[in-house]
Design an enzyme around this catalytic site. Structure first.
Site, PDB file in Angstrom:
ATOM      1  N   HIS A 177       0.685  -1.153   0.179  1.00 43.11           N
ATOM      2  CA  HIS A 177      -0.002   0.134  -0.003  1.00 43.11           C
ATOM      3  C   HIS A 177       0.883   1.351   0.038  1.00 43.11           C
ATOM      4  O   HIS A 177       1.223   1.837   1.169  1.00 43.11           O
ATOM      5  CB  HIS A 177      -0.996   0.035   1.297  1.00 43.11           C
ATOM      6  CG  HIS A 177      -1.828   0.969   1.355  1.00 43.11           C
ATOM      7  ND1 HIS A 177      -3.127   0.830   2.041  1.00 43.11           N
ATOM      8  CD2 HIS A 177      -1.936   2.448   0.816  1.00 43.11           C
ATOM      9  CE1 HIS A 177      -3.717   1.832   1.721  1.00 43.11           C
ATOM     10  NE2 HIS A 177      -3.399   2.790   0.834  1.00 43.11           N
ATOM     11  N   HIS A 204       1.504   5.374  -2.144  1.00 45.06           N
ATOM     12  CA  HIS A 204       1.265   6.061  -2.889  1.00 45.06           C
ATOM     13  C   HIS A 204       2.630   6.898  -3.783  1.00 45.06           C
ATOM     14  O   HIS A 204       3.104   7.504  -3.023  1.00 45.06           O
ATOM     15  CB  HIS A 204       0.153   7.181  -2.502  1.00 45.06           C
ATOM     16  CG  HIS A 204      -0.928   6.747  -1.699  1.00 45.06           C
ATOM     17  ND1 HIS A 204      -2.073   6.667  -2.674  1.00 45.06           N
ATOM     18  CD2 HIS A 204      -1.084   6.052  -0.764  1.00 45.06           C
ATOM     19  CE1 HIS A 204      -3.031   5.899  -1.791  1.00 45.06           C
ATOM     20  NE2 HIS A 204      -2.398   5.759  -0.611  1.00 45.06           N
ATOM     21  N   LEU A 205       2.919   6.583  -5.015  1.00 39.65           N
ATOM     22  CA  LEU A 205       3.807   7.352  -5.583  1.00 39.65           C
ATOM     23  C   LEU A 205       3.680   8.451  -6.410  1.00 39.65           C
ATOM     24  O   LEU A 205       4.727   9.071  -6.798  1.00 39.65           O
ATOM     25  CB  LEU A 205       4.708   5.946  -6.446  1.00 39.65           C
ATOM     26  CG  LEU A 205       5.048   4.783  -5.646  1.00 39.65           C
ATOM     27  CD1 LEU A 205       5.747   3.628  -6.418  1.00 39.65           C
ATOM     28  CD2 LEU A 205       6.025   5.182  -4.439  1.00 39.65           C
ATOM     29  N   ASN A 260      -4.757   5.928  -7.289  1.00 37.91           N
ATOM     30  CA  ASN A 260      -5.151   7.432  -7.404  1.00 37.91           C
ATOM     31  C   ASN A 260      -4.212   8.526  -7.687  1.00 37.91           C
ATOM     32  O   ASN A 260      -3.920   9.520  -7.170  1.00 37.91           O
ATOM     33  CB  ASN A 260      -5.752   7.745  -5.633  1.00 37.91           C
ATOM     34  CG  ASN A 260      -4.843   7.645  -4.650  1.00 37.91           C
ATOM     35  OD1 ASN A 260      -3.765   7.157  -4.758  1.00 37.91           O
ATOM     36  ND2 ASN A 260      -5.133   8.499  -3.733  1.00 37.91           N
ATOM     37  N   ASN A 281      -5.966   9.426   6.743  1.00 37.89           N
ATOM     38  CA  ASN A 281      -7.317   8.845   6.638  1.00 37.89           C
ATOM     39  C   ASN A 281      -7.204   7.391   6.186  1.00 37.89           C
ATOM     40  O   ASN A 281      -6.816   6.914   5.047  1.00 37.89           O
ATOM     41  CB  ASN A 281      -8.312   9.416   5.573  1.00 37.89           C
ATOM     42  CG  ASN A 281      -9.832   9.097   5.658  1.00 37.89           C
ATOM     43  OD1 ASN A 281     -10.149   8.229   6.481  1.00 37.89           O
ATOM     44  ND2 ASN A 281     -10.390   9.187   4.500  1.00 37.89           N
ATOM     45  N   ASP A 286       1.004   2.797   3.585  1.00 43.21           N
ATOM     46  CA  ASP A 286       0.147   3.804   3.261  1.00 43.21           C
ATOM     47  C   ASP A 286       0.966   5.022   2.881  1.00 43.21           C
ATOM     48  O   ASP A 286       0.442   6.209   2.957  1.00 43.21           O
ATOM     49  CB  ASP A 286      -1.237   4.086   4.068  1.00 43.21           C
ATOM     50  CG  ASP A 286      -2.060   4.900   3.567  1.00 43.21           C
ATOM     51  OD1 ASP A 286      -2.151   5.282   2.313  1.00 43.21           O
ATOM     52  OD2 ASP A 286      -3.120   5.409   4.097  1.00 43.21           O
ATOM     53  N   HIS A 319       3.105  14.402   0.244  1.00 43.08           N
ATOM     54  CA  HIS A 319       2.384  15.443  -0.025  1.00 43.08           C
ATOM     55  C   HIS A 319       3.509  16.661   0.465  1.00 43.08           C
ATOM     56  O   HIS A 319       4.240  16.579   1.242  1.00 43.08           O
ATOM     57  CB  HIS A 319       1.296  15.954   0.988  1.00 43.08           C
ATOM     58  CG  HIS A 319       0.165  15.139   0.933  1.00 43.08           C
ATOM     59  ND1 HIS A 319      -0.646  15.029  -0.341  1.00 43.08           N
ATOM     60  CD2 HIS A 319      -0.615  14.272   1.550  1.00 43.08           C
ATOM     61  CE1 HIS A 319      -1.639  14.272  -0.157  1.00 43.08           C
ATOM     62  NE2 HIS A 319      -1.333  13.801   0.910  1.00 43.08           N
TER      63      HIS A 319
END
Ligand SMILES: [Zn+2]
Length: 434
Positions: free
Chosen positions: A64, A66-67, A98, A287, A314, A318
């Site tokens: 899990h 996010h790249l 996403n 979240n 996760d 950012h």
């Protein structure tokens, strides 16, 4: 033929149950042999790594992450995100869909997995469960699995409609892959930016009730029961980043009843509570949100008793300017690839006496099993030579400024870690060395 020899280490391989002094011989990117110290004598190899005093374990697997590529490369790229993964001991990561655009097509998936993206570890992906992650029309699961998809998810959003989730579970079952659910009943979380409770009251913020998570988990489990009764098949539901005692109780019961349910827990959920938000610290906003101590303890308990199948970060980078806004407007998510092992060893191994071999199972063999990987996550002869070499007793403090990630949004800046990665080997190549 290229060979590498790793000598002097304590080898911990959950799949085979090995936990002892061994030497590891790597040939052409695969595990050639694992044997007693000195067994390979003065083998003529291209490289020998002296790992005396260190643990050698299967490279860590994070299902899990996010790249942010394509579309949000100011936060992270596949190259920078996987460099952070390698520094954290990970040799396989699974990218969430996403991105911008959403990864819901074969063309998008192939672009992401292409060598030109510059991943330094094994990159896999879960494309979107529904087109555009809009929760309406299923993506083309068969074509996506042929192109390498290891599961489907609308992560960041739940698949909310019963009929769509049922169709997703059935379609994925026929292909032997999981549907990975971000369990959040968004009808209960509108305008919420943290967990509901005392801290939310003090800060004057709207809070998400724990039922937002548990209701979707309970609904999905009902769907599994219904499908088994009517179709005679057992789809695989994977529940992402479980954060509440209530959802864990439902998953524990479903497992007892023989349903095919797996789940993951994130290091921040077994380490921190909503108190970490302090005075509106947006680097403690994610979240599902940080919960109360009873929920944190429930996540630890579920890791200890086997209800939780794997640890997943996760990892959600950012940019600083995006996080440096009012708490309610800040995006959800924190980075996690370089702090996962240090927190797991500190909290689970040291504070809760989880044996090292079990910690490694939660971060290698078991996540591999969730996504059906057989040749990674273990040190069997013939498996890919994916290894993490770490000093299990090293105490250090994580410094966000030293992160390989493009983003520094972590609540663990300065936090105490146990166990430090010395080198990471992926497919027989050293991809990180301290
Ligand atoms: Zn999520």
């Amino acid at each position: 033929m290229s060979e590498m020899l790793i000598v002097g280490a304590r080898v911990v391989d959950p799949a085979s149950g090995i936990d002892g002094l061994r030497d590891v011989l790597v040939r052409d990117g695969r595990i050639a042999a694992v044997d007693t110290p000195g067994a390979f004598g003065a083998a003529q190899v291209a490289e020998t790594i002296d790992a005396a005093g260190c643990v050698v374990a299967p490279g860590l697997i994070d299902i899990h992450v996010h790249l942010r590529e394509p579309g949000q490369t100011h936060k992270e790229t596949i190259a920078t995100g996987t460099a952070a993964a390698a520094a954290g001991g990970f040799t396989t990561v699974v990218a969430m869909p996403n991105t911008t655009p959403v990864n819901d097509s074969v063309a998008g998936l192939e672009w992401m997995l292409a060598a030109e993206r510059g991943s330094v570890v094994k990159l896999l992906a879960m494309p979107a469960a529904t087109m555009g992650s809009l929760g309406e029309e299923l993506a083309d699961y068969a074509a996506l699995v042929r192109a390498g998809a290891v599961g489907f998810t609308d992560d960041g959003k739940p698949v909310l409609e019963d009929n769509v989730m049922r169709a997703a579970l059935l379609a994925a079952e026929r292909l032997g892959v999981p549907v990975s659910q971000h369990a959040e009943d968004t009808r209960l979380t509108g305008g919420c930016s943290m967990n509901a409770g005392r801290v939310a009251f003090r800060l004057g913020l709207r809070g998400m009730p724990v039922e937002a998570e548990s209701r979707i988990v309970e609904r999905d489990i009902r769907l599994l029961r219904g499908i088994e009764a009517t179709h005679g098949v057992r789809p695989h539901l994977h529940v992402q980043h479980v954060s509440t005692a209530k959802a864990l109780a439902a998953i524990r019961q479903a497992k007892t009843d023989g349903l095919h349910v797996t789940c993951e827990a994130a290091p921040h959920h077994f380490t921190l509570t909503d108190e970490a938000i302090g005075d509106y610290n947006t680097n403690a906003k994610m979240n599902p949100p940080l919960r109360v101590e009873a929920d944190r303890r429930a996540v630890v308990e579920a890791l200890l008793d086997g209800t939780v199948d794997c640890i997943a970060t996760d990892h959600a980078p950012h940019a600083s300017h995006e996080k440096e806004v009012e708490f309610e407007r800040a995006p959800n998510g924190i980075t996690g690839l370089e702090t996962a092992l240090g927190l797991a060893l500190r909290v689970l191994h040291r504070e809760h006496a989880m044996p090292l071999v079990r910690v490694m199972a939660l971060m290698s063999a078991q996540p591999a099993a969730v996504i059906g990987l057989r040749e990674r996550g273990n040190l069997q002869v013939g498996a890919h030579a994916d290894l993490v070499i770490f000093d299990a007793g090293a105490e250090w403090n994580f410094e966000a400024k030293d992160s390989r990630s493009k983003s520094k949004n972590t609540p663990f800046d300065g936090a105490a870690m146990l166990g430090r990665v010395r080198a990471t080997v992926c497919d027989g190549r050293v991809v990180f060395r301290r």
